[in-house]
Design a protein around this motif. Structure first.
Motif, PDB file in Angstrom:
ATOM      1  N   MET A   1       0.846  -1.197   0.000  1.00  0.00           N
ATOM      2  CA  MET A   1       0.000   0.000   0.000  1.00  0.00           C
ATOM      3  C   MET A   1       0.882   1.248   0.000  1.00  0.00           C
ATOM      4  N   ASN A   2       0.511   2.213  -0.816  1.00  0.00           N
ATOM      5  CA  ASN A   2       1.227   3.485  -0.865  1.00  0.00           C
ATOM      6  C   ASN A   2       0.607   4.426   0.171  1.00  0.00           C
ATOM      7  N   TRP A   3       1.186   4.436   1.369  1.00  0.00           N
ATOM      8  CA  TRP A   3       0.607   5.207   2.454  1.00  0.00           C
ATOM      9  C   TRP A   3       0.637   6.703   2.190  1.00  0.00           C
ATOM     10  N   THR A   4       1.628   7.172   1.448  1.00  0.00           N
ATOM     11  CA  THR A   4       1.747   8.618   1.223  1.00  0.00           C
ATOM     12  C   THR A   4       0.656   9.151   0.313  1.00  0.00           C
ATOM     13  N   SER A   5       0.002   8.257  -0.436  1.00  0.00           N
ATOM     14  CA  SER A   5      -1.045   8.721  -1.355  1.00  0.00           C
ATOM     15  C   SER A   5      -2.396   8.862  -0.675  1.00  0.00           C
ATOM     16  N   LEU A   6      -2.527   8.316   0.536  1.00  0.00           N
ATOM     17  CA  LEU A   6      -3.810   8.389   1.229  1.00  0.00           C
ATOM     18  C   LEU A   6      -4.064   9.798   1.756  1.00  0.00           C
ATOM     19  N   PRO A   7      -5.311  10.252   1.729  1.00  0.00           N
ATOM     20  CA  PRO A   7      -5.640  11.568   2.290  1.00  0.00           C
ATOM     21  C   PRO A   7      -5.435  11.570   3.793  1.00  0.00           C
ATOM     22  N   PRO A   8      -5.307  12.741   4.411  1.00  0.00           N
ATOM     23  CA  PRO A   8      -5.162  12.822   5.869  1.00  0.00           C
ATOM     24  C   PRO A   8      -6.355  12.172   6.581  1.00  0.00           C
ATOM     25  N   LEU A   9      -6.084  11.482   7.666  1.00  0.00           N
ATOM     26  CA  LEU A   9      -7.128  10.779   8.409  1.00  0.00           C
ATOM     27  C   LEU A   9      -8.222  11.719   8.923  1.00  0.00           C
ATOM     28  N   PRO A  10      -7.876  12.929   9.450  1.00  0.00           N
ATOM     29  CA  PRO A  10      -8.956  13.806   9.926  1.00  0.00           C
ATOM     30  C   PRO A  10      -9.962  14.145   8.830  1.00  0.00           C
ATOM     31  N   GLN A  40     -14.471  22.464   6.322  1.00  0.00           N
ATOM     32  CA  GLN A  40     -13.118  22.694   5.841  1.00  0.00           C
ATOM     33  C   GLN A  40     -12.405  21.379   5.549  1.00  0.00           C
ATOM     34  N   GLN A  41     -12.579  20.386   6.406  1.00  0.00           N
ATOM     35  CA  GLN A  41     -11.928  19.091   6.186  1.00  0.00           C
ATOM     36  C   GLN A  41     -12.459  18.414   4.913  1.00  0.00           C
ATOM     37  N   ILE A  42     -13.754  18.548   4.658  1.00  0.00           N
ATOM     38  CA  ILE A  42     -14.324  17.947   3.437  1.00  0.00           C
ATOM     39  C   ILE A  42     -13.773  18.648   2.200  1.00  0.00           C
ATOM     40  N   ARG A  43     -13.648  19.971   2.264  1.00  0.00           N
ATOM     41  CA  ARG A  43     -13.063  20.696   1.124  1.00  0.00           C
ATOM     42  C   ARG A  43     -11.597  20.305   0.935  1.00  0.00           C
ATOM     43  N   GLY A  50      -9.056  15.707  -5.917  1.00  0.00           N
ATOM     44  CA  GLY A  50      -9.317  16.318  -7.214  1.00  0.00           C
ATOM     45  C   GLY A  50     -10.690  15.995  -7.770  1.00  0.00           C
ATOM     46  N   ILE A  51     -11.643  15.638  -6.900  1.00  0.00           N
ATOM     47  CA  ILE A  51     -13.008  15.336  -7.323  1.00  0.00           C
ATOM     48  C   ILE A  51     -13.981  15.959  -6.331  1.00  0.00           C
ATOM     49  N   GLY A  52     -15.208  16.188  -6.794  1.00  0.00           N
ATOM     50  CA  GLY A  52     -16.247  16.696  -5.914  1.00  0.00           C
ATOM     51  C   GLY A  52     -16.945  15.558  -5.193  1.00  0.00           C
ATOM     52  N   LEU A  53     -17.065  15.690  -3.887  1.00  0.00           N
ATOM     53  CA  LEU A  53     -17.735  14.651  -3.090  1.00  0.00           C
ATOM     54  C   LEU A  53     -19.151  15.069  -2.692  1.00  0.00           C
ATOM     55  N   LEU A  54     -19.400  16.387  -2.711  1.00  0.00           N
ATOM     56  CA  LEU A  54     -20.713  16.903  -2.363  1.00  0.00           C
ATOM     57  C   LEU A  54     -21.256  17.755  -3.500  1.00  0.00           C
ATOM     58  N   ASP A  55     -22.544  17.607  -3.767  1.00  0.00           N
ATOM     59  CA  ASP A  55     -23.227  18.460  -4.729  1.00  0.00           C
ATOM     60  C   ASP A  55     -23.813  19.631  -3.953  1.00  0.00           C
ATOM     61  N   GLU A  66     -19.399   9.854  -6.787  1.00  0.00           N
ATOM     62  CA  GLU A  66     -18.078   9.523  -6.236  1.00  0.00           C
ATOM     63  C   GLU A  66     -18.093   9.603  -4.704  1.00  0.00           C
ATOM     64  N   GLY A  67     -18.809  10.600  -4.187  1.00  0.00           N
ATOM     65  CA  GLY A  67     -18.904  10.742  -2.739  1.00  0.00           C
ATOM     66  C   GLY A  67     -19.604   9.563  -2.092  1.00  0.00           C
ATOM     67  N   ALA A  68     -20.664   9.067  -2.751  1.00  0.00           N
ATOM     68  CA  ALA A  68     -21.389   7.915  -2.211  1.00  0.00           C
ATOM     69  C   ALA A  68     -20.506   6.673  -2.195  1.00  0.00           C
ATOM     70  N   ARG A  69     -19.693   6.509  -3.233  1.00  0.00           N
ATOM     71  CA  ARG A  69     -18.789   5.354  -3.278  1.00  0.00           C
ATOM     72  C   ARG A  69     -17.749   5.424  -2.163  1.00  0.00           C
ATOM     73  N   LEU A  70     -17.180   6.605  -1.971  1.00  0.00           N
ATOM     74  CA  LEU A  70     -16.182   6.756  -0.913  1.00  0.00           C
ATOM     75  C   LEU A  70     -16.829   6.594   0.460  1.00  0.00           C
ATOM     76  N   ALA A  71     -18.041   7.124   0.635  1.00  0.00           N
ATOM     77  CA  ALA A  71     -18.731   7.007   1.917  1.00  0.00           C
ATOM     78  C   ALA A  71     -18.971   5.548   2.274  1.00  0.00           C
ATOM     79  N   GLN A  72     -19.358   4.733   1.300  1.00  0.00           N
ATOM     80  CA  GLN A  72     -19.596   3.314   1.549  1.00  0.00           C
ATOM     81  C   GLN A  72     -18.300   2.611   1.963  1.00  0.00           C
ATOM     82  N   ALA A  73     -17.215   2.934   1.255  1.00  0.00           N
ATOM     83  CA  ALA A  73     -15.922   2.314   1.572  1.00  0.00           C
ATOM     84  C   ALA A  73     -15.453   2.706   2.969  1.00  0.00           C
ATOM     85  N   LEU A  74     -15.643   3.976   3.324  1.00  0.00           N
ATOM     86  CA  LEU A  74     -15.216   4.423   4.647  1.00  0.00           C
ATOM     87  C   LEU A  74     -16.075   3.811   5.751  1.00  0.00           C
ATOM     88  N   ALA A  75     -17.386   3.690   5.509  1.00  0.00           N
ATOM     89  CA  ALA A  75     -18.264   3.081   6.510  1.00  0.00           C
ATOM     90  C   ALA A  75     -17.844   1.643   6.784  1.00  0.00           C
TER      91      ALA A  75
END
Length: 292
Positions: A1-10, A40-43, A50-55, A66-75
């Motif tokens: 896993m490329n840890w440096t590519s992951l977004p910040p945990l907060p 601010q964290q969501i922005r 580089g993608i919009g997560l909220l409309d 895209e936001g729904a897909r990420l939300a499911q993965a995070l849940a």
């Protein structure tokens, strides 16, 4: 896993909390930060990806595709982490074991045996939800489901506990002693099915049979459904395991049986089980083995 590519945990936590609660105010309260910090964290997360997560074009914000897909993965990811931490630390050892199943299975199979579990494990508190409604299995919520079907529930682990075909039964006083060779011959009877299910209509639909609407369908809790069948109020469709004693005694006649392999499954989330759940599932397997 490329840890440096992951977004910040907060940022991931803030977005996951927003997706779960549906508002920045509730997400802020859940994480003990201001709603402005959540926004601010969501922005920041959107900028990192580089993608919009909220409309935000509507009056109330909504997740993009895209936001729904990420939300499911995070849940799923955060839920799995919470589950493993609970199992490792025993943080939820004292929480009651939460079980969901159908009223039929609860009254006919589980309850007659449950005293033996209480005798072996008096320290474990139980909460039983006898409902036909499917409840999600989530960390901190429902621990185990005992459900009828073919065992295919995506994302969950299912183990056949009690094998039982679907059976159509009726009292001899209602159906007489004639032989029924075609399910269509039952269309003119009143039908009985378990409350919260469509088992009767779905089963007959497989044969292309429409019910005589003048006869109606009654939906009842499972134990009342069988009692109504014994009293001759209609044809009941149920898992055969619940009607075995009635069939053997002659109180009900077996009219048709769906021989496809189905039954009641022990359904849990993947991962390490907390101790009370592990003890309960072990006991269930032993009880099911005795009944075979």
């Amino acid at each position: 896993m490329n840890w440096t590519s992951l977004p910040p945990l907060p940022a991931l936590r803030a977005f996951a909390a927003y997706a779960e609660t549906g508002s920045v105010q509730k997400a802020g309260a859940a994480l003990n930060v201001s709603h402005a910090a959540i926004s601010q964290q969501i922005r920041n997360l959107e900028s990192h990806l580089g993608i919009g997560l909220l409309d935000r074009s509507r009056r109330s914000m909504a997740l993009t595709e895209e936001g729904a897909r990420l939300a499911q993965a995070l849940a799923e990811g955060f839920g799995r982490i919470a589950q493993e931490l609970e199992a490792l630390t025993g943080a939820e050892a004292d929480r009651p074991l939460m079980i969901t199943t159908t009223p039929s299975f609860a009254s006919s199979w589980l309850m007659p045996r449950l005293a033996r579990f209480r005798e072996a494990h008096p320290e474990i508190s139980l909460m039983l939800d006898p409902s036909a409604k499917l409840a999600p299995l989530e960390p901190g919520g429902i621990d185990v489901a005992l459900r009828y079907g073919s065992g295919r529930w995506p994302g969950l682990e299912a183990e056949l506990l009690v094998e039982s075909p679907i059976a159509l039964v009726g009292s001899p006083q209602l159906v007489g002693d004639r032989e029924y060779t075609d399910p269509a011959e039952l269309r003119s009877f009143h039908w009985l099915q378990e409350l919260g299910t469509n088992e009767a209509t779905d089963w007959f639909a497989q044969f292309g049979i429409d019910h005589d609407v003048r006869q109606g369908v009654s939906s009842l809790p499972g134990n009342l459904m069988l009692e109504a069948a014994r009293q001759g109020h209609g044809i009941a469709i149920t898992a055969r395991v619940f009607a075995e004693d009635d069939i053997a005694s002659g109180r009900l006649r077996l009219l048709f049986e769906d021989s496809r392999q189905k039954g009641y499954y022990l359904v849990t989330r993947p991962g390490v089980m907390r101790a009370p759940l592990r003890m309960f599932t072990t006991w269930l397997r032993r009880e099911a083995a005795k009944a075979k």
